[in-house]
Design an enzyme around this catalytic site. Structure first.
Site, PDB file in Angstrom:
ATOM      1  N   ASP A   1       1.102  -1.388   0.265  1.00  0.00           N
ATOM      2  CA  ASP A   1       0.116   0.087  -0.149  1.00  0.00           C
ATOM      3  C   ASP A   1       0.713   1.376   0.418  1.00  0.00           C
ATOM      4  O   ASP A   1       1.723   1.262   0.293  1.00  0.00           O
ATOM      5  CB  ASP A   1      -0.766   0.176   1.094  1.00  0.00           C
ATOM      6  CG  ASP A   1      -2.142  -1.568   1.302  1.00  0.00           C
ATOM      7  OD1 ASP A   1      -2.033  -1.520   0.539  1.00  0.00           O
ATOM      8  OD2 ASP A   1      -1.675  -1.534   2.285  1.00  0.00           O
TER       9      ASP A   1
ATOM     10  N   ASP B   1      -1.722  -3.135  -4.084  1.00  0.00           N
ATOM     11  CA  ASP B   1      -2.962  -2.907  -3.198  1.00  0.00           C
ATOM     12  C   ASP B   1      -3.300  -1.803  -2.903  1.00  0.00           C
ATOM     13  O   ASP B   1      -4.407  -1.413  -3.669  1.00  0.00           O
ATOM     14  CB  ASP B   1      -2.446  -3.959  -2.528  1.00  0.00           C
ATOM     15  CG  ASP B   1      -2.756  -4.733  -0.929  1.00  0.00           C
ATOM     16  OD1 ASP B   1      -4.166  -4.831  -1.553  1.00  0.00           O
ATOM     17  OD2 ASP B   1      -3.004  -5.181   0.063  1.00  0.00           O
TER      18      ASP B   1
ATOM     19  N   ASP C   1      -4.690   2.294   4.115  1.00  0.00           N
ATOM     20  CA  ASP C   1      -5.636   1.484   5.263  1.00  0.00           C
ATOM     21  C   ASP C   1      -5.235   1.778   6.300  1.00  0.00           C
ATOM     22  O   ASP C   1      -4.068   2.514   6.737  1.00  0.00           O
ATOM     23  CB  ASP C   1      -4.811   0.540   4.712  1.00  0.00           C
ATOM     24  CG  ASP C   1      -5.164  -0.805   3.497  1.00  0.00           C
ATOM     25  OD1 ASP C   1      -5.897  -0.014   2.608  1.00  0.00           O
ATOM     26  OD2 ASP C   1      -4.828  -1.577   3.510  1.00  0.00           O
TER      27      ASP C   1
ATOM     28  N   ARG D   1     -13.949   0.957  -2.479  1.00  0.00           N
ATOM     29  CA  ARG D   1     -13.199   1.735  -0.938  1.00  0.00           C
ATOM     30  C   ARG D   1     -13.135   3.156  -1.217  1.00  0.00           C
ATOM     31  O   ARG D   1     -11.102   2.580  -0.962  1.00  0.00           O
ATOM     32  CB  ARG D   1     -11.988   0.716  -1.294  1.00  0.00           C
ATOM     33  CG  ARG D   1     -12.425  -0.482  -1.463  1.00  0.00           C
ATOM     34  CD  ARG D   1     -11.454  -1.871  -0.428  1.00  0.00           C
ATOM     35  NE  ARG D   1     -11.466  -3.546  -0.968  1.00  0.00           N
ATOM     36  CZ  ARG D   1     -10.368  -4.280  -0.677  1.00  0.00           C
ATOM     37  NH1 ARG D   1      -9.577  -3.880  -0.118  1.00  0.00           N
ATOM     38  NH2 ARG D   1     -11.081  -5.481  -0.644  1.00  0.00           N
TER      39      ARG D   1
END
Length: 428
Positions: A209, A248, A252, A304
């Site tokens: 990420d 990815d 996050d 997302r």
């Protein structure tokens, strides 16, 4: 953000020295009113990161703990440790660069006989079923571990990282893991590129990420640009019938992380973008994952934005732009025990994308949404979703709280300010 009262701003500016943190205040376009960016702290009331003592990063750093960095090794050393520190990133730094300045290719990380050609030959579904395993999978894991050592930068507690001008970090995973009190501002974080995707029998799994907040508290992320750089996942080859993705997540927030404010940032051209809470069974996240997302520009994020499990997300005054209906799934993912409170956000959706697609249900019960504008008009997005998905309906109530926040603007006014003031390279 709206400016703090003039009397407070004047008094703070008069008193400011490097040992007295300056609470960030901004002009109408989101630009700061003070130039000592490293010593600025999060303003009172500015999102969840301002709760329970606030977020100051390295504002009180001693002179010897103020660093300027221009290489990967300098950056890694400067952000380590837990005493207060300010780190100014002075130029573009590529993670995949050796200490002598030479580039590191994916093949240079490979060990134990790994090659993509050999991996594809070994795990072709024509003769292999299920998740990859055995010597070549072990070699892939070892090669991936070599890349991780190079590209992952672990940020210590009480740290402020600030880009100087148009500074950019390419190929890095900025990892804020189990620490408290971190500020990252005015940086472009691009192309966290995975050299060694794994085959799980059904799809390709990528690892890195751009930025991860894991188990950490009091984190302020401001005026960042997060993107995939020159690597476009949609243009990658297809192996075993599945796209060979290289990225990815963008950002996050996971593993009981808490008290996070994400503001005035620009996130562009990504698939699995903002994942907050990484498992339906991660019950230890209950009461955590309190995140504020405000005044950000989110452009062509496929899904997302955010997807939330367990957390309390306050999502207000953001601008969402989607230009390709073939690469859009949803924006607000309502997961298990999630509380998303969405206020006065703007969506610009390409033809063929109905407002009902903004929301998707992943086992949640409700979303509290008001004041959303879609393509120039006010739309009750939850009602649109419910009409299109009667079997997976959501209530307009959630159990969580919005937390502290600055005044919430009408969506059109916020849109104008976000388009002028979001992203990196604007704080001078």
């Amino acid at each position: 953000m709206l400016s703090i009262p003039l009397s407070i701003a004047i008094a703070t500016a008069v008193a400011f020295t490097p040992s007295v943190p300056f609470r960030a205040s901004e002009h109408a376009d989101g630009a700061p009113v003070a130039s000592e960016l490293g010593h600025q702290v999060l303003a009172d009331g500015d999102g969840w990161a301002s709760a329970d003592g606030g977020t100051t990063g390295g504002a009180n750093a001693a002179p010897e703990d103020v660093h300027e960095v221009s290489t990967r090794d300098e950056l890694a050393a400067a952000v380590a440790g837990n005493k207060p520190k300010i780190v100014y990133v002075k130029q573009h730094i590529d993670a995949n660069t050796a200490s002598d300045g030479s580039p590191i290719a994916c093949e240079d990380y490979a060990v134990d006989g790994y090659s993509l050609a050999a991996y594809l030959a070994a795990f072709d579904p024509l003769h292999w079923t299920g998740t990859a395993s055995g010597p070549l999978e072990d070699a892939r894991k070892a090669s991936s571990a070599n890349q991780r050592k190079q590209i992952r930068i672990d940020v210590g507690a009480n740290t402020t990282i600030v880009g100087v001008g148009d500074a950019q970090l390419t190929g890095f995973t900025l990892n804020i893991d189990r620490v408290d009190n971190v500020i990252v501002r005015n940086l472009q974080l691009s192309d966290a590129y995975d050299c060694f995707p794994a085959w799980n029998g059904d799809t390709w799994k990528t690892e890195w990420d751009n930025l991860v907040v894991s188990g950490s508290t009091h984190v302020w992320l401001d005026h960042l640009t997060l993107d995939d750089g020159g690597t476009v996942d949609a243009e990658q080859p297809v192996y075993f019938g599945k796209p060979f993705l290289r990225h990815d997540g963008l950002l996050d927030v996971v593993r009981q992380a808490d008290l996070v404010t994400i503001s005035w940032s620009r996130m562009v051209g990504h698939d699995k973008s903002l994942l907050w809470g990484n498992g339906d069974g991660a019950t230890r996240d209950r009461g955590k994952l309190r995140v504020t997302l405000h005044h950000n520009e989110l452009v062509d994020l496929e899904q997302r934005a955010p997807r939330v499990r367990f957390g309390q997300a306050h999502v207000y005054n953001n601008v969402y732009k989607v230009s390709n209906p073939d690469h859009y799934q949803y924006s607000w993912g309502v997961g298990v025990e999630s509380s998303i409170i969405a206020r006065n956000n703007t969506f610009e959706l390409a033809a063929g994308i109905p407002p009902a697609r903004i929301i998707q249900n992943f086992g949640g019960t409700g979303i509290d949404e008001e004041g959303t504008w879609v393509n120039g008009r006010h739309v009750n997005v939850l009602a649109a979703y419910t009409s299109a998905n009667p079997a997976a309906s959501l209530t307009p109530e959630v159990s969580g709280l919005p937390g502290p926040h600055l005044p919430i603007e009408p969506a059109p006014a916020a849109r104008n300010r976000v388009e002028r003031g979001a992203g990196s390279g604007l704080l001078r």
